[in-house]
Scaffold this motif. Structure first.
Motif, PDB file in Angstrom:
ATOM      1  N   THR A 183    -120.592 -15.410  -7.751  1.00 56.70           N
ATOM      2  CA  THR A 183    -119.976 -15.508  -8.926  1.00 56.70           C
ATOM      3  C   THR A 183    -118.745 -16.363  -8.841  1.00 56.70           C
ATOM      4  OG1 THR A 183    -120.759 -13.278  -9.379  1.00 56.70           O
ATOM      5  CG2 THR A 183    -118.956 -14.166 -10.827  1.00 56.70           C
ATOM      6  N   GLY A 192    -117.958 -19.967 -10.486  1.00 56.65           N
ATOM      7  CA  GLY A 192    -116.893 -20.199 -11.204  1.00 56.65           C
ATOM      8  C   GLY A 192    -116.138 -21.565 -11.071  1.00 56.65           C
ATOM      9  N   ARG A 251    -128.529 -16.231 -16.475  1.00 53.48           N
ATOM     10  CA  ARG A 251    -127.407 -15.295 -16.501  1.00 53.48           C
ATOM     11  C   ARG A 251    -126.357 -16.152 -15.812  1.00 53.48           C
ATOM     12  NH1 ARG A 251    -126.434 -10.378 -12.338  1.00 53.48           N
ATOM     13  NH2 ARG A 251    -124.292 -10.233 -12.867  1.00 53.48           N
ATOM     14  N   ALA A 252    -126.660 -17.019 -14.832  1.00 54.46           N
ATOM     15  CA  ALA A 252    -125.616 -17.761 -13.998  1.00 54.46           C
ATOM     16  C   ALA A 252    -125.019 -18.771 -14.916  1.00 54.46           C
ATOM     17  CB  ALA A 252    -126.113 -18.317 -12.692  1.00 54.46           C
ATOM     18  N   LEU A 275    -121.951 -17.584 -17.461  1.00 55.32           N
ATOM     19  CA  LEU A 275    -120.636 -16.904 -16.691  1.00 55.32           C
ATOM     20  C   LEU A 275    -119.662 -17.740 -17.414  1.00 55.32           C
ATOM     21  CD1 LEU A 275    -121.436 -16.431 -12.947  1.00 55.32           C
ATOM     22  CD2 LEU A 275    -121.375 -14.793 -14.589  1.00 55.32           C
ATOM     23  N   ASN A 276    -118.696 -16.973 -17.551  1.00 55.11           N
ATOM     24  CA  ASN A 276    -117.314 -17.360 -17.986  1.00 55.11           C
ATOM     25  C   ASN A 276    -116.491 -17.812 -16.718  1.00 55.11           C
ATOM     26  OD1 ASN A 276    -114.325 -17.595 -18.677  1.00 55.11           O
ATOM     27  ND2 ASN A 276    -115.118 -16.733 -20.785  1.00 55.11           N
ATOM     28  N   THR A 315    -113.292 -12.363 -10.246  1.00 54.04           N
ATOM     29  CA  THR A 315    -114.164 -11.784  -9.541  1.00 54.04           C
ATOM     30  C   THR A 315    -113.826 -11.522  -7.807  1.00 54.04           C
ATOM     31  OG1 THR A 315    -115.909 -12.174 -11.082  1.00 54.04           O
ATOM     32  CG2 THR A 315    -116.466 -10.939  -9.306  1.00 54.04           C
ATOM     33  N   ALA A 369    -115.189 -15.357 -14.065  1.00 50.84           N
ATOM     34  CA  ALA A 369    -116.033 -15.381 -12.427  1.00 50.84           C
ATOM     35  C   ALA A 369    -114.845 -15.784 -11.359  1.00 50.84           C
ATOM     36  CB  ALA A 369    -116.914 -16.795 -12.515  1.00 50.84           C
ATOM     37  N   GLN A 379    -124.878 -12.719  -8.289  1.00 49.12           N
ATOM     38  CA  GLN A 379    -123.862 -11.846  -8.097  1.00 49.12           C
ATOM     39  C   GLN A 379    -122.815 -12.175  -6.941  1.00 49.12           C
ATOM     40  OE1 GLN A 379    -125.035  -7.702  -7.452  1.00 49.12           O
ATOM     41  NE2 GLN A 379    -122.977  -6.731  -7.717  1.00 49.12           N
TER      42      GLN A 379
END
Length: 815
Positions: A720, A724, A802-803, A806-807, A814, A811, A717
């Motif tokens: 992020t 990205g 999950r990582a 990510l789009n 964020t 990201a 998190q």
């Protein structure tokens, strides 16, 4: 006080505002504190609570020492010597562990009765509801038939009759006059229903050990003084009775220490293990608080800008953490006490002082104080690191940060990483300990006890009274009982014995006829059985023959020895069958008998426990015991019936009980158990230790996995934007996954290495609890790190997955 009240009010507001966080923290703490409370409540009952007797620190158990160690012992001659040590002892009493006694005169009932000497009630300070204890004259031979009742039996059987003293009750069809009733708070272990006097002959030379002895010290006398006096007494005893045990001595130990000596180390190991669980829970909570503190960095920056000092912020955060810990402690107290009572009811573990099914374990001031203390202590422990970290905010960046944090890199989270490493290390140590005990459990189950316990029913019958003071009376009941049992459908064979496997036994000296012994006879285990005993247990006859119905009192005296006896005393492989041995010479007149002919050698049985090698053992026919020994045995131990069945043993319990009642003239039986139950009970303490440590190890594994997952999820998190950017610059999903997995597994591997090193050093603490496995067992030290690493890999894989999904565009946007 006003500031503290404000801190508490603010903390409660924050808890209500963040219910998910609050529930997670309280649940983790309740688990850790509850486990600690559960084990401490057992330790409190067993080790910390004083015995219930007045001035218990003045009560000692008297011991015999020798080359093989020391242990409780008691013979009439030794008791007289100890009672003469009036310089240090106020009173000295002998008492047995109790056995079955038959209340007759109505519907027969077998109760737990003890033989004691007249000083017994003074040594233990027994209070009396009515009446008194025994007088010196009542404890002499022919001193009359008198009895003291327990409070429970008095209430249950006689309705609490206040005029009970002076009345007569029937025990083994003999009238006994009630002289007293002890109070409800007088506890014995095991609980006794009644007491009758031993009535030893003061001039006896009896050396048989069949009871234990305790003494009450005179005021101001220390253990060291008693031990010094007993050394002198032992020298005098050995001079008076040469040839008994010239290498032996006397010793004394506080009664409480004697009661708990064989369980103390395992309980201390368990409290250490459960403390590891609490530390892992604290590390998890500390990580949660650090994450939450990072999300409150703007709040702390504003408070500092408004003039709040560092100490003020630390106090606020510590107040929050202590409140959380106290809440978890309250729930943990309820959870721990409820859980331990349920666990002890299911697996009592053969632990002294806990009462039936753990009824003696409960809440008192020590348990409450302990729970409050560890609650406050853990609150400070897990709250201090986040508080110190949060109390130094960067005002410039903190004022600009949103509530989601600054996106600090993973490498900057050193404190959280160290906490996860410590969780992994502690979990590995616990899992190694649990795995060693599981291996012990498996090894014990794989041990050949030397007999077949399946489809065997056992029950006890107390043969008390004049009818059974002669061997002929006992032999007749056993013969008729076996005949009746063997006619029952479903019964394969039946026998009787005075000493079953795995439940204790007797020992006697012996000499081999024709061999010099230099005045020092050898010793071995001893028991008496009826014909059919070896067949009922499927114990193989290796040489010679079994006992038969012809081995009666008028026939040649015979004996059967086990293989361990034959190997130790016929080391060159000679056949001992046909040799003669003299058993019990010099112990006392009850034991004097002619030489016995060895007629057989049987396979070894692990009578002392599945974790002990078989000792040499001699067996004689019950029908050939001397009358004096039969009378003594009737006071010391009941007869055990052994019935091999074709199907489930308990299905025949009712029919077998009725046949034995008819065979004995109406006597009751007690302790009806299958032999499988006896075997399981013999390893109850090892099973209890294994179960608890397995629960702790499993809890530690789950908590460590949660800690790793939480750290990696938070790291993903926080990173992020970085992820990205990496993906925008061409990093594919596999590379992102590999990066996150490696970062998590690197911490795990560091923790595993530290944990393996710690486990190598700490396994020596559980060495005494192990059987059939080395404390540095290669299988355990390879498999446990692999399992822990696999669980950690799964915990790391989820955030990594999950990582990788990510789009990149989202990201990068964020904050």
């Amino acid at each position: 006080m006003g500031d503290l009240g404000g801190d508490i009010k603010h903390a409660l507001h924050m808890f209500i505002k963040n219910p998910g966080f609050t529930i997670a923290v309280v649940a983790a703490l309740a688990l850790g504190i509850g486990a600690d409370t559960a084990i401490f409540s057992v330790i409190n009952t067993v080790l910390l609570k004083p015995l219930t007797y007045p001035e218990p620190d003045r009560i000692v158990q008297l011991l015999c020492t020798g080359p093989d160690g020391e242990g409780a012992c008691g013979s009439a001659t030794k008791l007289h010597v100890w009672q003469n040590q009036t310089a240090v002892f106020q009173d000295v009493a002998g008492y047995d562990g109790g056995g079955g006694m038959n209340l007759t005169g109505g519907i027969p009932e077998q109760v737990h009765g003890e033989h004691v000497t007249e000083q017994y009630f003074r040594v233990f300070g027994a209070p009396f509801v009515v009446g008194r204890g025994f007088t010196p004259d009542e404890d002499k031979p022919h001193g009359g038939s008198v009895v003291v009742l327990s409070y429970g039996l008095w209430k249950r059987k006689y309705g609490g009759d206040p005029q009970m003293v002076g009345k007569s009750i029937s025990i083994a069809n003999l009238p006994y006059t009630v002289v007293g009733v002890v109070g409800p708070d007088f506890d014995t272990d095991p609980p006794a229903d009644l007491w009758i006097p031993y009535q030893f002959d003061p001039n006896t030379s009896d050396q048989a050990h069949y009871f234990v002895a305790a003494g009450r010290l005179k005021p101001g006398i220390t253990i060291a003084q008693v031990q010094a006096q007993l050394k002198i007494a032992a020298l005098e005893f050995n001079r008076k009775y040469p040839g008994i045990n010239q290498r032996g001595g006397f010793d004394a130990q506080l009664l409480k220490d004697s009661v708990v000596s064989d369980v103390r180390s395992s309980l201390l190991v368990l409290i250490g293990a459960v403390s590891f669980v609490l530390l892992i829970a604290c590390a998890n909570v500390a990580n949660l608080l650090m994450v939450r503190a990072a999300g409150r960095s703007r709040e702390f920056a504003i408070r500092v800008a408004l003039g709040a000092g560092r100490a003020r912020i630390i106090r606020q955060l510590l107040t929050e953490s202590v409140l959380l810990a106290l809440t978890g402690g309250i729930l943990g107290l309820v959870l721990g006490l409820t859980g331990v009572r349920a666990l002890l009811a299911a697996s009592p573990g053969d632990i002294p002082r806990i009462g039936e099914n753990g009824a003696g374990v409960g809440l008192d001031w020590r348990v409450a104080l302990f729970t409050m203390g560890i609650s406050i202590g853990t609150g400070i422990l897990f709250g201090l690191i986040p508080a110190l970290s949060a109390s130094k905010p960067d005002l410039n960046s903190g004022m600009k940060e949103s509530s989601k944090g600054s996106g600090a890199s993973f490498r900057q989270s050193k404190a959280r990483s160290l906490l996860v490493i410590s969780e992994v290390s502690l979990a590995l140590v616990l899992l190694v300990g649990a795995s060693l005990l599981i291996r012990t459990f498996i090894a014990l189950r794989a041990v050949d006890p030397g007999f077949n316990s399946h489809n065997v029913l056992t029950m006890e019958m107390a043969l008390n009274g004049p009818r059974f003071e002669k061997t002929a009376g006992v032999a007749q009941v056993i013969r008729v009982g076996r005949e009746r049992l063997n006619t029952l459908p479903g019964v394969v064979s039946a026998s009787a014995t005075n000493s079953m496997p795995l439940v204790g036994g007797f020992g006697l000296p012996f000499t081999i006829v024709g061999r010099p012994n230099n005045g020092q006879p050898d010793g071995a285990g001893w028991m008496a059985v009826s014909p059919g005993y070896y067949g009922a247990f499927k114990i193989p006859i290796l040489r010679g023959r079994d006992f038969t119905d012809n081995d009666t009192a008028g026939a040649q005296g015979v004996a059967i020895i086990n293989q361990a006896f034959a190997k130790q005393f016929w080391k060159n492989g000679e056949n001992p069958v046909g040799q003669q041995i003299v058993i019990g010479h010099g112990v006392g007149p009850e034991f004097e008998e002619p030489a016995r002919l060895i007629v057989g050698v049987v396979g070894d049985v692990r009578d002392g426990g599945l974790n002990r090698n078989p000792d040499p053992k001699m067996t004689v026919p019950l029908a050939q015991m001397t009358d004096g020994l039969t009378e003594l045995n009737s006071k010391v131990a009941p007869i055990s019936w052994v019935i091999r069945t074709q199907g489930e043993p308990h299905q025949l319990a009712s029919a077998a009980t009725e046949e034995l009642r008819k065979a004995s003239g109406g006597l009751p039986v007690a302790r009806i158990r299958s032999m499988d139950e006896v075997v399981v009970r013999s390893t109850a303490r090892q099973d209890f230790n294994m179960l608890l440590l397995t629960i702790f190890g499993g809890s530690a594994l789950i908590l460590a996995a949660i800690g790793i997952y939480g750290l990696m999820a938070y790291s993903v998190q926080q990173r992020t934007q970085e992820i990205g950017i990496r993906m925008a610059m061409g990093a594919d999903r596999a590379r992102i996954t590999k990066m996150v997995v490696w970062q998590g597994m690197r911490l795990t591997l560091v923790g595993v290495v530290i944990g393996v090193g710690a486990a190598f050093g700490l396994t020596k603490l559980v060495a005494s609890l192990l059987y059939g496995v080395k404390q540095w067992d290669p299988l355990v030290f390879v498999s446990v790190p692999l399992v822990l690493s696999a669980v950690a890999l799964f915990a790391v894989w989820l955030p990594a997955l999950r990582a990788s999904k990510l789009n990149p565009m989202e990201a990068l946007r964020t904050e």
